[in-house]
Design a protein around this motif. Structure first.
Motif, PDB file in Angstrom:
ATOM      1  N   VAL B 228       3.126  -4.634  -3.326  1.00 54.50           N
ATOM      2  CA  VAL B 228       3.518  -6.000  -3.659  1.00 54.50           C
ATOM      3  C   VAL B 228       4.844  -6.018  -4.411  1.00 54.50           C
ATOM      4  O   VAL B 228       5.710  -6.850  -4.161  1.00 54.50           O
ATOM      5  CB  VAL B 228       2.414  -6.705  -4.485  1.00 54.50           C
ATOM      6  N   ALA B 240       4.631  -7.315 -10.389  1.00 54.26           N
ATOM      7  CA  ALA B 240       3.481  -7.264  -9.493  1.00 54.26           C
ATOM      8  C   ALA B 240       2.208  -6.924 -10.258  1.00 54.26           C
ATOM      9  O   ALA B 240       1.149  -7.516 -10.016  1.00 54.26           O
ATOM     10  CB  ALA B 240       3.721  -6.241  -8.393  1.00 54.26           C
ATOM     11  N   THR B 270       1.221 -11.507   0.460  1.00 55.00           N
ATOM     12  CA  THR B 270       2.576 -11.092   0.094  1.00 55.00           C
ATOM     13  C   THR B 270       3.223 -10.291   1.208  1.00 55.00           C
ATOM     14  O   THR B 270       4.377 -10.508   1.572  1.00 55.00           O
ATOM     15  CB  THR B 270       2.541 -10.210  -1.166  1.00 55.00           C
ATOM     16  N   ARG B 274       6.591 -11.062   2.873  1.00 54.74           N
ATOM     17  CA  ARG B 274       7.649 -10.141   2.452  1.00 54.74           C
ATOM     18  C   ARG B 274       7.201  -8.718   2.693  1.00 54.74           C
ATOM     19  O   ARG B 274       6.718  -8.057   1.780  1.00 54.74           O
ATOM     20  CB  ARG B 274       7.948 -10.331   0.946  1.00 54.74           C
ATOM     21  N   LEU B 278       7.794  -7.921  -3.007  1.00 56.33           N
ATOM     22  CA  LEU B 278       8.494  -9.048  -3.625  1.00 56.33           C
ATOM     23  C   LEU B 278       9.945  -8.723  -3.952  1.00 56.33           C
ATOM     24  O   LEU B 278      10.838  -9.535  -3.776  1.00 56.33           O
ATOM     25  CB  LEU B 278       7.772  -9.460  -4.911  1.00 56.33           C
TER      26      LEU B 278
END
Lengths: 316, 285
Positions: B228, B240, B270, B274, B278
């Motif tokens: 993440v 995260a 997520t 992405r 992130l």
């Protein structure tokens, strides 16, 4: 050897498929174990379709195994205990789940795929754990009662029916998989694995192919899961566990990725060693398992099949 | 408020353990699923020193880090380095193998029960501030976590070592040409990652427990943080971890029916939007 030859049955393959019949008469006391081997083999073949041929890495293949297992179990619990009907429904359920999650897998490279597949399997595990009314939670699904196959062959205590049933399903599914991987579709998958950027230039719809094979692999895993439920008449939440996903990966790597026989050989060796070592000491079998895995990765990348191939080349 | 505070504390604990993974996985591009094994090693060193030899809790932490770093160096020199640049699948399998071996080894020496941990009085207990119950140990975790995050961020982006490391990862050949000892940089980094894991493992006993299954139980959490946060990114891992810690604790508190489901959902969602995480940069290849 050209491709045309590879799709034809080699004499050694006929000999190989005679072995399950021989095993039935040689090991009448171990039929339950043999049935488990057949199930593990089918599960490994299902992973081989997506990993060995299409190159999709997965740490959560148990998701589909578990879906199949619960589908067959719930159906039988509700009174529809016909094994063949159970198989069909489990296949369908797993295929639908595979299709739905395949779009997640398309995004991102290896690492993202590892994580997403792991995440999906973990979510299903948590879900199965929480929905105690339906799945029985940690206690597992009780009261699974199977009817005789085609109303004729009842499952017996010695596992005779279970063994024959699992082996026949394994053979049929193997035969289909063999047709698939040697078809133009199968070859395009190998192309995608080797060079995903170039395949669109040859007119191959990469994403559609990956979705298709992921769905197919999921369906296969679902069948393996359903077989486990039907032969043991019980579903444990462990069908969704990380160790199961890791184990099937291990079986496949041990046997050799990218050749359907690899998964089967891997299952035979793995399950036999498992039975033997955990018979001596159930606790530390994991240690040897880990060691084996490291040795295979470092020194025998092709697994059993790779080593066999190498040996036959040296001789020739 | 208390729940939020606990969430932050558990997030920072998650950060403490997984930042080491972010270093090895993100910066060295090695999928090291055995990261939890190093954390477990740290945990056991801490417990043994504390319970058998009466070493003070705070003094056990650096020892745990050193032991784990040494183990990391030995394994890196003998095994890991052979797999740099190997396919991710090989790295996954290899490190799962290590995990299995570490589980049965821990089982052999310590048995399969949870290890007890007795915190010093200074760190146990709690006090009330602004209507929230604040556990002293949780506050301690938050402070350590934040200090470490700052330190690591500085190490990677602000020092010569950090620059050599990033160069060695992006292009080992040219880094060598510029006189950077790539092998040494990797060993040091790996040792650092293992030491951080050990610190997290030792600090985490209080909240996560410690038994031989530790590496498998929690590896998913560590991987989620890295996935993440975007790998190789200290700030990303911190944020995260906080998101996941807070979501996890709040989720378990307010909607216990779905509990652990929340964090997997956060991760999958997520990654759908992405795939690089992130704060991830595109993989350097």
């Amino acid at each position: 050897m050209t491709r045309r030859d590879a799709s034809r049955w080699h004499p050694a393959e006929y000999a190989f498929w005679a072995l399950p019949i021989v095993a039935y008469f040689v090991f009448p006391d171990h039929l339950a174990l043999l049935a488990q081997i057949a199930i593990a083999a089918l599960f490994a073949v299902s992973l081989d379709l997506i990993l060995g041929y299409a190159g999709i890495v997965s740490l959560g293949h148990a998701a589909f195994f578990g879906i199949g297992a619960y589908a067959a179990g719930l159906l039988a619990q509700a009174g529809w205990g016909d094994p063949v009907l159970g198989l069909a429904c489990a296949t369908l359920a797993a295929a639908v789940t595979g299709f739905a999650t395949s779009f997640l897998v398309l995004r991102g490279a290896d690492l993202t795929r590892l994580m997403v597949t792991l995440g999906v399997a973990s979510m299903l595990y948590v879900l199965a754990n929480k929905l105690t009314d339906i799945t029985g939670g940690l206690d597992g699904l009780q009261g699974v009662e199977m009817k005789p196959i085609f109303g004729q062959f009842a499952f017996d205590l010695y596992g005779k029916t279970a063994y024959v049933y699992c082996t026949i399903i394994l053979f049929v599914m193997f035969w289909i998989a063999r047709r698939v991987v040697h078809s133009p579709f199968g070859l395009s998958l190998q192309g995608i694995r080797q060079n995903a950027v170039r395949m669109p230039a040859l007119g191959t719809p990469v994403n559609a192919r990956l979705v298709a094979v992921y769905t197919l692999g999921a369906a296969y895993a679902g069948i393996a899961g359903a077989l486990l439920t039907q032969t043991t008449q019980f579903v444990s939440i462990d069908v969704f566990s990380f160790s199961r996903s890791a184990e099937v990966l291990l079986i496949l790597v041990l046997g050799g990725i990218g050749s359907l026989y690899g998964g089967i050989l891997g299952a035979v060796v793995f399950m036999t060693v498992h039975e033997y070592l955990s018979g001596i000491d159930p606790l530390y079998w994991q240690f040897w398992l880990g060691l084996l895995l490291i040795v295979v990765v470092l020194f025998a990348r092709g697994g059993i099949m790779g080593t066999l191939r190498l040996a036959s080349k040296v001789r020739a | 408020m208390t729940v939020l505070f606990d969430g932050i504390a558990s997030g920072l604990l998650l950060f403490l353990i997984s930042v080491g993974l972010s270093v090895t996985l993100g910066l060295m591009n090695f999928v090291n699923l055995a990261h939890g094994a190093f954390a477990m090693l740290g945990g056991y060193v801490c417990v043994v020193l504390l319970n058998r030899y009466g070493v003070p809790f705070l003094a056990t932490l650096p020892i745990a880090m050193i032991v784990s770093a040494l183990a990391g160096v030995v394994l890196e020199r003998t095994l890991y380095r052979r797999l740099y640049g190997a396919p991710h699948l090989d790295q996954v399998l290899f490190s799962i193998g290590l995990v299995f071996m570490s589980i049965s080894t821990a089982n052999y020496f310590f048995g399969d029960h949870q290890q007890p941990l007795h915190l010093p009085p200074m760190l146990s207990g709690q006090f009330h501030v602004a209507g929230a119950d604040i556990g002293a140990y949780r506050l301690f975790l938050i402070v350590v976590g934040l200090v470490l995050a700052g330190g690591l961020q500085w190490l990677v982006t602000g020092t010569k070592f950090g620059a050599s490391l990033r160069a060695a990862v992006d292009n080992p050949r040219i880094a060598r040409g510029l006189g950077i000892d790539v092998d040494r940089v990797f060993v040091v980094t790996f040792a650092l990652g293992s030491a951080l894991a050990a610190l997290g493992g030792a600090l985490g006993i209080e909240m996560l427990g410690l038994d031989p299954e530790f590496p498998i139980t929690y590896i998913v959490y560590f991987l989620i943080v890295v996935a993440v946060g975007g790998s190789g990114n200290i700030k990303g891992s911190l944020i995260a971890s906080l998101i996941l810690g807070i979501c996890d604790v709040e989720g378990k508190y307010y909607v216990p029916q779905i509990g652990a489901f929340v964090i997997y959902l956060v991760m999958v969602v997520t990654l759908i939007f992405r795939p690089q995480g992130l704060f991830g940069r595109m993989a350097a290849k």
